[in-house]
Scaffold this motif. Structure first.
Motif, PDB file in Angstrom:
ATOM      1  N   LEU A 179     -68.226 -64.273  60.090  1.00  0.00           N
ATOM      2  CA  LEU A 179     -69.646 -64.050  59.813  1.00  0.00           C
ATOM      3  C   LEU A 179     -70.255 -65.384  59.433  1.00  0.00           C
ATOM      4  O   LEU A 179     -69.669 -66.147  58.659  1.00  0.00           O
ATOM      5  CB  LEU A 179     -69.819 -63.060  58.660  1.00  0.00           C
ATOM      6  N   TYR A 196     -73.960 -67.192  58.128  1.00  0.00           N
ATOM      7  CA  TYR A 196     -75.297 -66.973  57.583  1.00  0.00           C
ATOM      8  C   TYR A 196     -75.996 -68.316  57.408  1.00  0.00           C
ATOM      9  O   TYR A 196     -75.365 -69.314  57.072  1.00  0.00           O
ATOM     10  CB  TYR A 196     -75.220 -66.273  56.220  1.00  0.00           C
ATOM     11  N   TRP A 228     -80.133 -65.462  52.598  1.00  0.00           N
ATOM     12  CA  TRP A 228     -79.218 -65.669  53.721  1.00  0.00           C
ATOM     13  C   TRP A 228     -79.588 -64.749  54.877  1.00  0.00           C
ATOM     14  O   TRP A 228     -79.792 -63.553  54.679  1.00  0.00           O
ATOM     15  CB  TRP A 228     -77.778 -65.397  53.302  1.00  0.00           C
ATOM     16  N   GLN A 229     -79.641 -65.328  56.081  1.00  0.00           N
ATOM     17  CA  GLN A 229     -79.861 -64.569  57.311  1.00  0.00           C
ATOM     18  C   GLN A 229     -78.648 -64.774  58.207  1.00  0.00           C
ATOM     19  O   GLN A 229     -78.185 -65.892  58.400  1.00  0.00           O
ATOM     20  CB  GLN A 229     -81.096 -65.062  58.069  1.00  0.00           C
ATOM     21  N   GLN A 230     -78.158 -63.666  58.755  1.00  0.00           N
ATOM     22  CA  GLN A 230     -77.006 -63.754  59.647  1.00  0.00           C
ATOM     23  C   GLN A 230     -77.418 -64.404  60.961  1.00  0.00           C
ATOM     24  O   GLN A 230     -78.529 -64.196  61.449  1.00  0.00           O
ATOM     25  CB  GLN A 230     -76.437 -62.363  59.921  1.00  0.00           C
ATOM     26  N   SER A 235     -75.165 -57.730  58.545  1.00  0.00           N
ATOM     27  CA  SER A 235     -76.322 -58.622  58.620  1.00  0.00           C
ATOM     28  C   SER A 235     -76.887 -58.928  57.234  1.00  0.00           C
ATOM     29  O   SER A 235     -77.659 -59.867  57.075  1.00  0.00           O
ATOM     30  CB  SER A 235     -77.419 -58.017  59.504  1.00  0.00           C
ATOM     31  N   TYR A 291     -76.045 -60.295  53.751  1.00  0.00           N
ATOM     32  CA  TYR A 291     -75.047 -61.074  53.020  1.00  0.00           C
ATOM     33  C   TYR A 291     -74.686 -60.409  51.693  1.00  0.00           C
ATOM     34  O   TYR A 291     -73.513 -60.324  51.332  1.00  0.00           O
ATOM     35  CB  TYR A 291     -75.563 -62.498  52.789  1.00  0.00           C
TER      36      TYR A 291
END
Length: 163
Positions: free
Chosen positions: A64, A66, A78-80, A148, A150
Motif C-alpha cells: 500500500l 499513500y 494521507w491519500q492512497q 484507501s 490510511y
C-alpha cells in the motif's frame, strides 16, 4: 462377542473425543508486520519523475502506498495512490509499481512538467512525502478494512502511526 463390541465402541468413542478437542494454538509469525517506509520525493527530469525505495517484499505482502496531500491540525492527510489529480494544467498521476526488492513511485499524466511554474513544482513535484505500508495478504483477504483509508488500515493492523 458382545464384550468385544462394547470395547470397540468405547475405543472409537475415546478416539473421537480426543481428536475433537479444541486446541487454542498460538501461531508465531516469522515476519514482522507491518513493514513501513517513508519517502520524500523530488520529481524532476534527472530522475525521470520517479523515486525508488528498496524494501524486502514477500510474495504474501500487500503493498500500500499513500501520499501526504496536506496537514489538518498538525496531522498528515494521507491519500492512497495510484491517484489522478485533475488540475487546470491537466491530469497529474501518482502511481507505483514494485518488485520483491523495491517500490518505484512515479509522477506522470498529461501535464508537460517542463512548462510548469515554480508554484506548481513546489506543490506537486518537490518534497512530496509518501508512506509505503506492507501488510500480510492472508489477514486482509476477508477483512472489513478500507485500504484507501490510511487511518482504517493502521487501526485494523494495529500499526503505530508515525508523524
Amino acid at each position: 462377542m458382545k464384550k468385544y463390541f462394547i470395547y470397540l465402541l468405547l475405543a472409537i468413542f475415546g478416539l473421537v473425543v480426543v481428536s475433537c478437542t479444541n486446541r487454542d494454538e498460538t501461531v508465531v509469525a516469522t515476519d514482522t508486520y507491518p513493514k513501513m517506509a517513508d519517502i520524500t520525493a523530488n520529481f524532476n527530469p534527472g530522475n525521470s519523475y520517479s523515486v525508488s525505495q528498496g524494501l524486502s517484499i514477500n510474495s504474501t505482502d500487500v503493498v500500500l502506498v499513500y501520499r501526504q496531500s496536506g496537514v489538518d491540525n498538525g496531522n498528515p492527510i494521507w491519500q492512497q495512490i495510484p491517484r489522478t489529480l485533475f488540475l487546470t494544467e491537466g491530469e497529474l498521476d501518482y502511481d507505483f509499481d514494485f518488485t520483491k526488492n523495491d517500490v518505484l513511485i512515479e509522477a506522470g499524466g498529461t501535464i508537460d512538467f517542463s512548462l510548469q511554474n515554480a508554484a506548481f513544482i513546489a506543490n506537486y513535484l518537490s518534497n512530496q512525502r509518501f508512506r509505503i505500508v506492507l501488510v500480510p495478504a492472508s489477514k486482509g483477504k476477508n477483512a472489513q478494512v478500507d485500504f484507501s483509508d490510511y487511518q482504517s488500515v493502521i487501526k485494523f493492523y494495529n500499526i503505530p502511526d508515525w508523524k
